[in-house]
Design an enzyme around this catalytic site. Structure first.
Site, PDB file in Angstrom:
ATOM      1  N   SER A 114       0.834  -1.196   0.000  1.00 56.01           N
ATOM      2  CA  SER A 114       0.000   0.000   0.000  1.00 56.01           C
ATOM      3  C   SER A 114       0.871   1.250   0.000  1.00 56.01           C
ATOM      4  CB  SER A 114      -0.956  -0.040   1.197  1.00 56.01           C
ATOM      5  OG  SER A 114      -1.971   0.921   1.086  1.00 56.01           O
ATOM      6  N   GLU A 208      -1.882  -2.574  -7.998  1.00 57.59           N
ATOM      7  CA  GLU A 208      -3.119  -2.804  -7.253  1.00 57.59           C
ATOM      8  C   GLU A 208      -3.553  -1.501  -6.631  1.00 57.59           C
ATOM      9  OE1 GLU A 208      -3.642  -2.723  -3.690  1.00 57.59           O
ATOM     10  OE2 GLU A 208      -1.652  -1.853  -3.417  1.00 57.59           O
ATOM     11  N   HIS A 274      -5.118  -5.407  -1.462  1.00 56.39           N
ATOM     12  CA  HIS A 274      -5.840  -5.172  -0.215  1.00 56.39           C
ATOM     13  C   HIS A 274      -6.933  -6.222  -0.033  1.00 56.39           C
ATOM     14  CE1 HIS A 274      -3.850  -1.304  -0.765  1.00 56.39           C
ATOM     15  NE2 HIS A 274      -4.136  -1.004   0.487  1.00 56.39           N
TER      16      HIS A 274
END
Length: 300
Positions: A114, A208, A274
């Site tokens: 992330s 992502e 995630h």
């Protein structure tokens, strides 16, 4: 990982740092328990239980978070530096790290995902050592499966191991080889023009994101395309797009419309991002992407 980043062993010390947002206490305790069950000694950076005095979305001040990362990396007794969670804030601390001192020190395993994509990029740019893109211990995604993926990545990094994604869908078939780069799309797009923004030339790119509307995904991909970031890319491994607009078909259409013209092997729904059970991927090492089976295989 190359030999200069040694495997983690039972009895080693690892440090959990907060490079980004404030960390939930219960989630942190649960993550520490898992790491200790592997026989590791776990230490916490000073900012892990802190909160910025004015900006509540940050865990401690930028200087404190940078200091925690740097001290952990430079400590010869530390085998791995692990980002506790993401959020936002990693980019704010990068200019406060003494990267020359970090580069001179023995390479250490860094783990995160992330927002920690910014730290992966910085380590790649300033140090040149591999890192591990994986679910972080103080998050809801760090379930038993994701934890086992991380344990294997740390303890057995040199063991040849295909990394399959059973739900993957081929968007353009074929095989490609290159070093693995990438991470969170939002962070990568926001890093264009910075010291740490690398090129994807000859690389396999993993992407992502979470909580982004399709038009924003379009905008970020377009920014990277116009900046030349994708020029010469070898292959694309597109991960999960959790809660991105509520219609995965639209996200798929955006990815295809913007990236298919690159003409390289491309697969989506690779098991990274995630969500629970995500793979742990070794960034910076040579991999082979088989877009027909949705499999990434490190060539360490």
């Amino acid at each position: 990982m190359p030999a200069h980043v040694r495997p983690v062993r039972p009895g080693d010390t690892v440090v959990l740092v907060a490079c980004s947002g404030p960390v939930d206490a219960d989630a942190l305790d649960g993550g520490v328990e898992v790491l200790e069950s592997w026989g590791l000694r776990v230490r916490l950076g000073g900012s892990v239980r802190a909160r910025h005095p004015r900006l509540g979305y940050l865990a401690g001040s930028d200087s404190d978070r940078a200091r925690d990362f740097q001290q952990a990396w430079l400590d010869p007794d530390v085998a791995a530096v692990i980002s506790a969670r993401g959020g936002y804030g990693s980019q704010r601390m990068l200019d406060l790290v003494d990267w020359e001192a970090v580069r001179r020190a023995p390479a250490t395993a860094f783990v995160g995902s992330s927002d920690a994509t910014a730290v992966h990029a910085a380590v790649a740019a300033h140090v040149g050592s591999p890192t591990v893109l994986a679910s972080m211990p103080a998050t809801a995604y760090f379930d038993e499966v994701a934890a086992e993926h991380l344990r294997l990545a740390l303890f057995e990094p040199h063991t040849p191991r295909p990394l399959p994604s059973p739900r993957a869908e081929t968007l353009r078939g074929g095989r490609a080889r290159g070093r693995l780069v990438g991470g969170n799309l939002t962070v990568l797009a926001a890093s264009v023009g910075s010291t740490e923004s690398w090129s994807a030339r000859d690389a396999i790119v993993v992407l992502e994101d979470v909580d982004e509307e399709p038009y924003r995904i379009d905008r970020m991909l377009t920014q990277l395309l116009r900046a030349g970031w994708f020029d010469g890319v070898a292959g694309l491994a597109l991960g999960s797009w959790t809660d991105c607009g509520g219609d995965c078909a639209v996200v798929r259409d955006v990815l295809c419309e913007r990236l298919e013209p690159l003409g390289v092997p491309m697969v989506w729904r690779v098991n990274v991002g995630h969500h629970p059970g995500a793979l742990a991927l070794p960034l910076g090492v040579p991999v082979e992407l088989d877009a027909d089976t949705g499999t990434l295989t490190p060539r360490v």
